[in-house]
Structures are given as C-alpha cells and as structure tokens.
Design a protein around this motif. Structure first.
Motif, PDB file in Angstrom:
ATOM      1  N   GLY A 171       0.834  -1.202   0.000  1.00 30.15           N
ATOM      2  CA  GLY A 171       0.000   0.000   0.000  1.00 30.15           C
ATOM      3  C   GLY A 171       0.865   1.247   0.000  1.00 30.15           C
ATOM      4  O   GLY A 171       2.089   1.170  -0.031  1.00 30.15           O
ATOM      5  N   ALA A 172       0.191   2.424   0.018  1.00 29.67           N
ATOM      6  CA  ALA A 172       0.837   3.747  -0.030  1.00 29.67           C
ATOM      7  C   ALA A 172       1.674   3.894  -1.318  1.00 29.67           C
ATOM      8  O   ALA A 172       1.457   3.134  -2.279  1.00 29.67           O
ATOM      9  N   PHE A 173       2.617   4.834  -1.366  1.00 29.13           N
ATOM     10  CA  PHE A 173       3.392   4.979  -2.614  1.00 29.13           C
ATOM     11  C   PHE A 173       4.885   5.137  -2.332  1.00 29.13           C
ATOM     12  O   PHE A 173       5.561   5.993  -2.888  1.00 29.13           O
ATOM     13  N   TYR A 174       5.350   4.265  -1.408  1.00 33.31           N
ATOM     14  CA  TYR A 174       6.767   4.297  -1.028  1.00 33.31           C
ATOM     15  C   TYR A 174       7.377   2.896  -1.079  1.00 33.31           C
ATOM     16  O   TYR A 174       6.670   1.915  -0.843  1.00 33.31           O
ATOM     17  N   VAL A 175       8.687   2.853  -1.380  1.00 32.29           N
ATOM     18  CA  VAL A 175       9.445   1.613  -1.138  1.00 32.29           C
ATOM     19  C   VAL A 175      10.528   1.939  -0.122  1.00 32.29           C
ATOM     20  O   VAL A 175      11.162   2.993  -0.198  1.00 32.29           O
ATOM     21  N   PHE A 176      10.703   1.020   0.807  1.00 31.39           N
ATOM     22  CA  PHE A 176      11.667   1.244   1.874  1.00 31.39           C
ATOM     23  C   PHE A 176      12.823   0.294   1.619  1.00 31.39           C
ATOM     24  O   PHE A 176      12.702  -0.923   1.790  1.00 31.39           O
ATOM     25  N   VAL A 177      13.939   0.867   1.173  1.00 26.82           N
ATOM     26  CA  VAL A 177      15.022   0.074   0.601  1.00 26.82           C
ATOM     27  C   VAL A 177      16.159  -0.097   1.603  1.00 26.82           C
ATOM     28  O   VAL A 177      16.675   0.895   2.135  1.00 26.82           O
ATOM     29  N   ASP A 178      16.543  -1.345   1.825  1.00 29.53           N
ATOM     30  CA  ASP A 178      17.649  -1.648   2.740  1.00 29.53           C
ATOM     31  C   ASP A 178      18.969  -1.378   2.012  1.00 29.53           C
ATOM     32  O   ASP A 178      19.243  -1.953   0.953  1.00 29.53           O
ATOM     33  N   ILE A 179      19.783  -0.501   2.606  1.00 26.81           N
ATOM     34  CA  ILE A 179      21.064  -0.141   1.970  1.00 26.81           C
ATOM     35  C   ILE A 179      22.239  -0.673   2.783  1.00 26.81           C
ATOM     36  O   ILE A 179      23.386  -0.294   2.544  1.00 26.81           O
ATOM     37  N   SER A 180      21.970  -1.535   3.782  1.00 19.86           N
ATOM     38  CA  SER A 180      23.068  -1.887   4.710  1.00 19.86           C
ATOM     39  C   SER A 180      24.250  -2.544   4.009  1.00 19.86           C
ATOM     40  O   SER A 180      25.385  -2.382   4.446  1.00 19.86           O
ATOM     41  N   ARG A 181      23.983  -3.246   2.895  1.00 18.75           N
ATOM     42  CA  ARG A 181      25.108  -3.898   2.203  1.00 18.75           C
ATOM     43  C   ARG A 181      26.051  -2.904   1.508  1.00 18.75           C
ATOM     44  O   ARG A 181      27.113  -3.263   1.032  1.00 18.75           O
ATOM     45  N   THR A 182      25.658  -1.638   1.457  1.00 13.29           N
ATOM     46  CA  THR A 182      26.580  -0.641   0.892  1.00 13.29           C
ATOM     47  C   THR A 182      27.574  -0.192   1.960  1.00 13.29           C
ATOM     48  O   THR A 182      28.537   0.511   1.657  1.00 13.29           O
ATOM     49  N   GLY A 183      27.302  -0.532   3.226  1.00 13.84           N
ATOM     50  CA  GLY A 183      28.187  -0.134   4.316  1.00 13.84           C
ATOM     51  C   GLY A 183      27.986   1.316   4.741  1.00 13.84           C
ATOM     52  O   GLY A 183      28.701   1.813   5.601  1.00 13.84           O
ATOM     53  N   MET A 184      27.018   1.995   4.160  1.00 10.59           N
ATOM     54  CA  MET A 184      26.808   3.417   4.515  1.00 10.59           C
ATOM     55  C   MET A 184      25.590   3.564   5.414  1.00 10.59           C
ATOM     56  O   MET A 184      24.665   2.754   5.346  1.00 10.59           O
ATOM     57  N   ASN A 185      25.575   4.636   6.228  1.00 10.70           N
ATOM     58  CA  ASN A 185      24.331   4.931   6.940  1.00 10.70           C
ATOM     59  C   ASN A 185      23.431   5.763   6.021  1.00 10.70           C
ATOM     60  O   ASN A 185      23.866   6.231   4.968  1.00 10.70           O
ATOM     61  N   SER A 186      22.183   5.941   6.431  1.00  9.40           N
ATOM     62  CA  SER A 186      21.212   6.514   5.494  1.00  9.40           C
ATOM     63  C   SER A 186      21.475   7.989   5.198  1.00  9.40           C
ATOM     64  O   SER A 186      21.229   8.447   4.075  1.00  9.40           O
ATOM     65  N   LEU A 187      21.991   8.732   6.180  1.00  8.66           N
ATOM     66  CA  LEU A 187      22.247  10.162   5.934  1.00  8.66           C
ATOM     67  C   LEU A 187      23.386  10.347   4.948  1.00  8.66           C
ATOM     68  O   LEU A 187      23.272  11.122   3.984  1.00  8.66           O
ATOM     69  N   ASP A 188      24.478   9.599   5.164  1.00  8.23           N
ATOM     70  CA  ASP A 188      25.630   9.711   4.251  1.00  8.23           C
ATOM     71  C   ASP A 188      25.237   9.250   2.845  1.00  8.23           C
ATOM     72  O   ASP A 188      25.620   9.857   1.849  1.00  8.23           O
ATOM     73  N   PHE A 189      24.458   8.170   2.802  1.00  6.90           N
ATOM     74  CA  PHE A 189      24.031   7.629   1.505  1.00  6.90           C
ATOM     75  C   PHE A 189      23.224   8.692   0.741  1.00  6.90           C
ATOM     76  O   PHE A 189      23.509   8.995  -0.422  1.00  6.90           O
ATOM     77  N   CYS A 190      22.220   9.264   1.410  1.00 11.25           N
ATOM     78  CA  CYS A 190      21.342  10.222   0.714  1.00 11.25           C
ATOM     79  C   CYS A 190      22.089  11.504   0.353  1.00 11.25           C
ATOM     80  O   CYS A 190      21.853  12.089  -0.705  1.00 11.25           O
TER      81      CYS A 190
ATOM     82  N   ILE B 100      14.878  10.026   0.837  1.00 12.87           N
ATOM     83  CA  ILE B 100      14.790  10.375   2.266  1.00 12.87           C
ATOM     84  C   ILE B 100      15.527   9.332   3.110  1.00 12.87           C
ATOM     85  O   ILE B 100      15.251   8.132   2.999  1.00 12.87           O
ATOM     86  N   PRO B 101      16.454   9.787   3.956  1.00 18.63           N
ATOM     87  CA  PRO B 101      17.186   8.839   4.810  1.00 18.63           C
ATOM     88  C   PRO B 101      16.245   8.138   5.793  1.00 18.63           C
ATOM     89  O   PRO B 101      15.403   8.776   6.422  1.00 18.63           O
ATOM     90  N   GLY B 102      16.418   6.824   5.912  1.00 18.37           N
ATOM     91  CA  GLY B 102      15.583   6.045   6.825  1.00 18.37           C
ATOM     92  C   GLY B 102      15.710   6.496   8.269  1.00 18.37           C
ATOM     93  O   GLY B 102      14.806   6.267   9.077  1.00 18.37           O
ATOM     94  N   LYS B 103      16.807   7.151   8.606  1.00 18.39           N
ATOM     95  CA  LYS B 103      16.997   7.638   9.979  1.00 18.39           C
ATOM     96  C   LYS B 103      15.806   8.504  10.425  1.00 18.39           C
ATOM     97  O   LYS B 103      15.393   8.462  11.581  1.00 18.39           O
ATOM     98  N   ALA B 104      15.253   9.238   9.480  1.00 22.31           N
ATOM     99  CA  ALA B 104      14.100  10.085   9.804  1.00 22.31           C
ATOM    100  C   ALA B 104      12.915   9.255  10.300  1.00 22.31           C
ATOM    101  O   ALA B 104      12.054   9.759  11.014  1.00 22.31           O
ATOM    102  N   PHE B 105      12.881   7.984   9.880  1.00 23.34           N
ATOM    103  CA  PHE B 105      11.755   7.112  10.243  1.00 23.34           C
ATOM    104  C   PHE B 105      12.169   6.062  11.271  1.00 23.34           C
ATOM    105  O   PHE B 105      11.468   5.070  11.473  1.00 23.34           O
ATOM    106  N   GLY B 106      13.350   6.251  11.856  1.00 21.12           N
ATOM    107  CA  GLY B 106      13.820   5.319  12.882  1.00 21.12           C
ATOM    108  C   GLY B 106      14.469   4.076  12.318  1.00 21.12           C
ATOM    109  O   GLY B 106      14.513   3.053  12.994  1.00 21.12           O
ATOM    110  N   ALA B 107      15.009   4.132  11.086  1.00 23.89           N
ATOM    111  CA  ALA B 107      15.699   2.972  10.500  1.00 23.89           C
ATOM    112  C   ALA B 107      16.860   3.467   9.641  1.00 23.89           C
ATOM    113  O   ALA B 107      16.695   3.750   8.443  1.00 23.89           O
ATOM    114  N   ASP B 108      18.032   3.538  10.260  1.00 26.88           N
ATOM    115  CA  ASP B 108      19.190   4.152   9.612  1.00 26.88           C
ATOM    116  C   ASP B 108      19.827   3.259   8.541  1.00 26.88           C
ATOM    117  O   ASP B 108      20.741   3.679   7.850  1.00 26.88           O
ATOM    118  N   ASN B 109      19.338   2.016   8.417  1.00 27.11           N
ATOM    119  CA  ASN B 109      19.888   1.104   7.402  1.00 27.11           C
ATOM    120  C   ASN B 109      19.077   1.142   6.108  1.00 27.11           C
ATOM    121  O   ASN B 109      19.265   0.314   5.224  1.00 27.11           O
TER     122      ASN B 109
END
Ligand code: PLP
Length: 391
Positions: free
Chosen positions: A323-342, A354-363
């Motif tokens: 549902g909704a119109f978002y995909v929540f993508v796991d980036i942990s295999r890149t070795g980066m946190n979500s802020l640095d990645f974005c 949008i970095p997952g950290k904003a939603f409580g998931a930094d990976n």
C-alpha cells in the motif's frame, strides 16, 4: 536572550525537510535533480472537488464555522466510516481538522501527559514521536525488520506494554514501508490492546492506496471492546490528491471529540469553510472513485517498475509494499548509513531520497514513486550507477 521552552528543545527538526530544501535549491540553480522524496500524489485534485469548493466560495461560505467542522462534512465522514470501514460512528464522533497531522497533534494534546507512554512501531511516520514529545509523553519505539515485513508482532507489543502505556499507534498502510497488516494480524493486536485496556490510534490516511488485492481492515471494526478503545485519524490529502487543502479528521468516542474541539477552539478554530465543501464532494460524488482508481492504476505500474529496478541492484533489497506509494530500501550492504548515503546520492548523482533515519531505520532509505515513470527510470539509472561505484 530568548530562552526557548524545554518542550521545543526536545523535538528533532525534520530531516526530510532538510533534504527536500537542498534538492529544491539545486533545482532552482537549474540542476537536473530526480526526486524520490515527495510525500504527495503527483496528480491534481479532481475537478468536481475543486468545483464544489468554488461553488461554496461563490455562495458565501466564507465565515467562521463550527469548530468541529461543517455539519454536512461531519455527516459525510460518519457515513463513509460506516460504509467503508464498518465503524458505527455518527457526526458527533467526528472533528474536522487541518489535515491528518493536525488530527494526531490534537489527539496527543488531549490524551497524553507527562509520563504517559505511547508505543510506536519503527519504521514510523516521522511526526509520531515528535508529537508525543510535544505533549510531554514518552515515545516507546519498537523496532521491526524486513523479515516481518516491518510489522510489529503480538509478542513485541506485549513486551513493550508497561503500567504507563496509554496509546498504541497503528499505521496501515504504512509510511514509510508500505506495509499492510492482514485481518488476522490486526485481530491479534486488538486482543492485546483490549486485554491491557489501552487505546489505539489507527492512522488510515493511505487506506485507499492498495495493491495486489490487499485489503484495508480498520481495527475498530473487529468488535465492540476494541471499537471503544479506537481513535481513527484520516484525511483527504492522499486519496483525493488534496495535500494543500489541509483537511483531515478524527473519529473517536464523543468525550474525546469534545476535548479535541476545546483544544482546536483555542488554536486554529474551524478548517477553511469553503474548502470543507470540496471534501463533501470528494466523499459523496461517484466521480471520486474513478479518479482514485486512475491514480492507483498509475501507482501500480510505477511500483512494478521501481521494484524491478531495485531488485536488479545486488546491494539493495526491499519487501514488496502492499500500500501507499513508497518503497523502503535496505542499503546496509553498501556499508553506509542513510544520511551519508542520501547526501552522497544527491551530491554525486542529483537524486533526492529520504534517509531512513528520519523514520527510525538508519539502514534504509525511502523512495517515493509519486512521480512519473520517466523520472523513475532516470532516477533509478542514477541510483544504480551510484551504488555500483561503491566498494
Ligand atoms: N499520517 C501519515 C502516515 C502521513 O504520511 C501523513 C502525511 O505525509 C499524514 C498522516 C498527514 O497528512 P496531512 O496532514 O497532509 O493530512
């Protein structure tokens, strides 16, 4: 020197807004930015809704109105909740607010006091914990993972409950994950809420944006005991492309509606009077169903494209959003946190996410597909290039 209230010092400023502002600034400089950051449908408000508001304006619906909303709108909302969601409400159970965000804010102020705990499954919509903090309550964050499709399990809910727990926040379909709880899953959560005599606020703002036959079940419809403990928060922003209109509502036991009306009477008063007549048309006119279907069809196609593209990138993964119109993508295999990645993605490839950290998931990162297919393809080409250059 201005001494700010402790209340505001505890609140985290919006990371989402920081990224969006940077992306907008780059666009203004003529840079070709692909944005996956939008939290709103990229469709205009349907014409019949605009016409109804324009007519109300022409007819002079331009004065202060009742704080809790125009009677025809409260009536139409009660009717919708009975028909669509099997919730036995009357107009007296409804307050019309300045958007779903305002509904939830009113609710927290009416319900939560110092020391009260509010259970919020993570990843969460970023305003929930901040609203709880503004009401001087304590957000209790329960982390969920992709393995359970980012759903809180009954066991996790049970374990998070203490003597101070007052409220549980349920958001299905969810922002940011697109998760939709099944009837059985909601029933299990409802049993725990009733057994512990808690309240639940069900944020149903994405209820109409569903895929692959997923069904939206409103928790309050599962029995008299849970109904008494349920508060519904909803709005017109997502289903009817009315984000800028600022119209939402709460449905709840009358005592709570009266309390939120008192708060609203000393803060915003009524929602823009003529705009409320547009919302009546959204609920009462059949054309709305056609417009909604057209939008969901477009989202369905985009969702398929974006999922295929993400799954073709070995370092990325995500569950299928229902549902909704978002995909929540796991980036942990890149070795980066979500802020640095974005940050790097925007800097190097001109793609806003949008970095997952904003939603409580930094990976993780959140990609919104409320944008056209060409931009999705172009943005995904750039994301692929970016991830493939990482070691
Ligand atoms: N709830 C969720 C889960 C949302 O994603 C949003 C908006 O993004 C809202 C509530 C508030 O919507 P609005 O205030 O625009 O009605």
């Amino acid at each position: 020197m201005i001494q700010l209230a402790t209340r505001v010092k505890q609140v985290t400023p919006s990371i989402t807004l920081a990224i969006s502002a940077k992306a907008k600034g780059m666009k203004a400089q003529g840079i070709d930015v692909c944005s996956f950051s939008s939290g709103e449908p990229d469709f205009d408000t349907p014409q019949h809704i605009k016409d109804a508001a324009a007519l109300a304006l022409a007819q002079g619906k331009t004065k202060y109105g009742p704080v809790a909303g125009e009677p025809p709108l409260r009536q139409a909302i009660a009717h919708k909740l009975n028909n669509d969601n099997k919730l036995n409400y009357t107009a007296d159970n409804i307050i019309v607010t300045n958007g779903g965000k305002h509904s939830l804010f009113n609710l927290m102020l009416a319900l939560i006091e110092t020391g009260d705990e509010v259970i919020i499954p993570a990843p969460y919509w970023l305003s929930y914990p901040e609203m709880v903090k503004l009401a001087e309550g304590t957000p209790v964050i329960v982390e969920t993972t992709a393995e359970t499709d980012y759903k809180i399990t009954p066991e996790q809910l049970r374990q998070a409950i203490t003597k101070k727990t007052k409220l549980f926040v349920l958001n299905s379909p969810s922002n940011p994950t697109g998760t939709v709880y099944s009837a059985e899953e909601i029933k299990e959560l409802a049993q725990i809420i009733v057994a512990h005599d808690l309240l639940v606020v069900s944020d149903e703002i994405y209820e109409k944006i569903l895929y692959d036959g997923a069904e939206h079940i409103s928790i309050g419809s599962l029995g008299e005991e849970i109904f008494k403990r349920t508060i519904i928060s909803n709005g017109f922003a997502k289903s009817y492309s009315m984000t800028g209109w600022r119209i939402g509502y709460l449905a709840a036991p009358i005592a709570l509606i009266k309390a939120t009306s008192t708060i609203q009477s000393h803060s915003t008063s009524n929602v823009c009077t003529f705009a409320q007549y547009g919302a009546v048309a959204a609920l009462e006119r059949d054309e709305s169903l056609g417009c909604l279907q057209e939008m969901v069809n477009a989202f369905t196609q985009r969702r398929q494209v974006i999922l295929e593209r993400i799954r073709a990138i070995p370092k990325l993964s995500c569950p299928t959003p229902m549902g909704a119109f978002y995909v929540f993508v796991d980036i942990s295999r890149t070795g980066m946190n979500s802020l640095d990645f974005c940050d790097a993605l925007l800097e190097n490839q001109k793609v806003a996410a949008i970095p997952g950290k904003a939603f409580g998931a930094d990976n993780c990162i959140r990609l919104s597909y409320a944008t056209d297919l060409t931009s999705i393809e172009k943005g995904m080409d750039r994301i692929e290039k970016f991830v493939n250059t990482l070691k």
